[in-house]
Motif scaffolding. Structure first.
Motif, short mmCIF file in Angstrom:
data_model
loop_
_atom_site.label_atom_id
_atom_site.label_comp_id
_atom_site.label_asym_id
_atom_site.label_seq_id
_atom_site.Cartn_x
_atom_site.Cartn_y
_atom_site.Cartn_z
N ALA A 153 100.72 68.52 50.18
CA ALA A 153 100.07 67.27 49.79
C ALA A 153 99.32 67.43 48.48
N GLN A 154 98.82 68.65 48.21
CA GLN A 154 98.10 68.87 46.94
C GLN A 154 99.05 68.73 45.77
N TYR A 155 100.31 69.18 45.95
CA TYR A 155 101.29 69.01 44.88
C TYR A 155 101.60 67.52 44.69
N GLY A 156 101.90 66.86 45.82
CA GLY A 156 102.32 65.46 45.72
C GLY A 156 101.23 64.54 45.22
N PRO A 161 112.72 67.45 40.83
CA PRO A 161 113.90 66.64 41.13
C PRO A 161 113.64 65.57 42.20
N MET A 162 112.68 65.83 43.10
CA MET A 162 112.48 64.89 44.22
C MET A 162 111.57 63.74 43.85
N TRP A 176 110.74 60.19 46.02
CA TRP A 176 109.44 59.78 46.58
C TRP A 176 109.00 58.44 46.02
N VAL A 177 109.18 58.30 44.70
CA VAL A 177 108.77 57.05 44.09
C VAL A 177 109.60 55.90 44.67
N GLY A 178 110.89 56.17 44.93
CA GLY A 178 111.72 55.14 45.56
C GLY A 178 111.19 54.77 46.94
#
Lengths: 500, 162
Positions: A69-72, A374-375, A379-381
């Protein structure tokens, strides 16, 4: 040390364990991107599943959610000026400015690099210091444990956010709820009111899901939908300029040092670390005058800080059995449910678990570094799915998840009760996180409190006369003095002046 | 004019402020705790009974409640703002409905009930979207919870299948 790490990688690299690590960090990354759903809610919702897998895999997956979650968290901050997690709020400042300057890709890339460096150094510190700390803690008696837990609770509830008194009150409420059920020492039922389902205490899953999952829905429902992301990020814009890269490096080192320090302290953690790092960049960085206008230091420093803090936060949890924040308390609760006793003995009794965790953390960070970029499009979608479709589905998962732990409809009512409690607490501005800390630590605290005074023949001075416990006691008193007495005194003085 | 004659907000404001109600909540918690402690043996510090520790906690509730009450008295903070109540009540009702329906009508119908009632909390959606949501969630639950995780979650009522 090398042997231990080899053992750890042996555990973490088995296909199944690696899969749970991957699942954990992916979910963590996603909910990190998603504003409004934090790691606390996600870990609560996944707790039920972990009852069906081995304790090591369970912990690896749940921890992955936490540091993933810290990355995201920074993604939504950079692209949408919406912090996905509290610890990435500060990244909005320069991160979103970079997006407006057309440097969104570079900001995302450098934040991933900073996260990886911060996380890796945090893990190295964990591997290096945890065994020594555990050895030291083997000398602790009940007095030290009781005060250590009290220190953790006091620090976590007063240092984090809002009013100190409200946080402490919630800790006490959590402890009371935690001791519901059979008192093993005397064989007496407490706070059960004839409900035999409460004999074993309230359900950790139902309480966590109610307080963080359900109450979130209860308070957000009927509100506005969140804004949709508009920015498109291409791979080409991800390559940072030489200048950006060189500017971010010192910020990463400073952020890592700050994060590693605050992560180990109870009650501070990644949010305070990232804010502190941003403040220090504003003083120390080469571009300090232009901070806030899209400087990469404002992204790289706090990112390194919150990721190193997320890793070092495991040190007190795993070696002392004292969690620094509510997420760690949930992990601790999950360990206890799985029959693992966190604390100094864990390193000796189940070394494969401890070192497996350490190794999996690094693998998880590696996975995040490689898959993060790449992901992002995916996620934004998924952020485009409207809330009115999300919340009923989440509701079903929460209810069935709670039910499935012991196939009990009673637990669904427990869930509802905690959801309503969480909603009321939110309306009255009480923080819910200290409640979970108290709930997990309550029974352990009572046990150690009882044993301390039994051994000391009822003399409360025992807490002050043993050297280590005296230090802890002074620390508790110092925090309480700074957080409660000082504001009171200054308030009285202001009032006195107003009277004259 | 003396400063001590400064205007106090009416009692009604104090009681409905966040700290005022918070203090009341803590006093309520103290009352519940002490009423339970009254039924338990206290013991002594060296040999604590089951009531000793809860009694201390009840004392802390009173202490923190008093501090909040003083805060509310001195400067009643923001008034209460619970937000829209109807959607929240609908979601709570939907969960109760699930708990009741699951035993008598099975998981599939219980999920449908939960989704439909909770969906009422946020209007402006089409019937088609709702139908797709119900279908999608039931299939998802069946795939993940029943097939993959092998949980004992009965989609159909047990009186029908056994």
């Amino acid at each position: 040390m090398i042997d231990n790490l080899l053992l750890g990688f042996q555990v973490a690299l088995s296909a199944q364990t690696l899969m749970y690590c991957f699942i954990g960090v992916s979910i963590g990354m996603f909910i990190g991107v998603l504003p409004g759903v934090g790691p606390l809610a996600a870990i609560s919702m996944l707790l039920p599943i972990t009852y069906y897998i081995t304790p090591t895999d369970a912990l690896i997956m749940l921890s992955g959610i936490y540091y993933g979650a810290q990355y995201g968290g920074s993604v939504a901050s950079i692209l949408m000026r919406l912090p996905g997690t509290a610890s990435s709020a500060v990244i909005c400042l320069d991160g979103y400015e970079m997006t407006r300057n057309g440097r969104a890709g570079a900001a995302l890339f450098l934040s991933a690099i900073a996260s990886f460096i911060g996380g890796t150094i945090g893990i190295i510190l964990m591997a290096g210091f945890a065994p020594a700390l555990a050895n030291f803690a083997l000398r602790f008696g009940s007095q030290e444990y009781f005060l250590l837990m009290a220190l953790g609770l006091v620090a976590a509830s007063t240092l984090s956010e809002g009013s100190a008194v409200r946080g402490l009150a919630m800790v006490v409420l959590g402890v009371v709820i935690g001791i519901v059920g059979l008192d093993h020492t005397s064989g007496t039922m407490r706070f059960v009111y004839g409900q035999f389902e409460l004999m074993d205490g309230v359900s950790l899953v139902a309480s966590a899901m109610g307080l963080f999952g359900l109450s979130e829905i209860l308070s957000n429902i009927g509100g506005r939908d969140r804004p949709l992301p508009t920015e498109k990020v291409s791979m080409r814009t991800m390559i940072p300029t030489r200048r950006e890269f060189l500017d971010s490096l010192p910020a990463i080192w400073r952020g890592t040092a700050i994060g590693s320090f605050f992560g180990t302290l109870p009650g501070t953690g990644s949010t305070i670390a990232s804010f502190f790092s941003y403040a220090s960049e504003k003083k120390l960085s080469r571009n300090r005058a232009r901070m806030g206008q899209g400087m990469v230091e404002g992204v790289a420093g706090p990112e390194a800080a919150n990721n190193s803090a997320a890793q070092t936060a495991f040190i007190p949890t795993l070696t002392l059995g004292v969690p620094g924040d509510a997420v760690m308390a949930l992990l601790l609760g999950a360990m206890i449910v799985h029959g693992v006793n966190p604390g100094p003995q864990m390193l000796q009794e189940t070394p494969e678990m401890f070192w497996g965790l350490v190794a999996s953390f690094w693998l998880g960070n590696l996975i995040l570094l490689i898959f993060n970029l790449p992901m992002i499009g995916l996620w934004v979608g998924m952020l485009r799915i409207p809330y009115r479709v999300m919340y009923p589905a989440i509701l079903v998962l929460v209810v069935i998840g709670t039910y499935s732990i012991r196939y009990s409809v009673f637990d669904i009512y427990q869930l509802l009760a905690f959801g309503v409690l969480g909603y009321i607490l939110r309306v009255l501005a009480f923080p819910a996180a200290p409640l979970v800390l108290g709930l997990v630590l309550g029974p352990l605290m009572e046990e150690n409190f009882r044993r301390s005074l039994m051994l000391a023949d009822g003399h409360f001075t025992t807490f002050a006369t043993r050297p280590i416990s005296a230090v802890l006691l002074v620390a508790i008193i110092a925090i309480l003095a700074v957080q409660i007495v000082l504001p009171l005194v200054s308030w009285l003085r202001r009032r006195g002046e107003a009277q004259v | 004019m003396t400063k001590t004659a400064r205007q106090r907000p009416p009692l009604r404001h104090i009681l409905t402020s966040k700290s005022g109600l918070g203090a009341l909540l803590l006093f309520l918690a103290a009352a519940v705790t002490f009423s339970e402690v009254a039924k338990l043996r206290l013991g002594t510090a060296s040999a604590m009974g089951p009531g000793y520790f809860p009694a201390l906690l009840g004392g802390l509730f009173v202490l923190f409640g008093l501090i909040l009450a003083v805060e509310a008295w001195q400067k009643p903070d923001e008034r209460l703002n619970p937000g829209p109540l109807k959607p929240a009540l609908l979601v709570m009702g939907a969960i109760v409905l699930f708990a009741l329906l699951y035993r008598i009508a099975g998981g599939a119908l219980a999920i449908t009930g939960l989704l439909v009632v909770s969906a009422l909390a946020e209007p402006n959606r089409t019937l088609k979207e709702l139908a797709l949501l119900v279908l999608g969630v039931i299939v998802f639950v069946w795939l993940v919870f029943v097939l993959a995780l092998d949980l004992q979650f009965d989609m159909l009522p047990t009186w029908l299948t056994r």
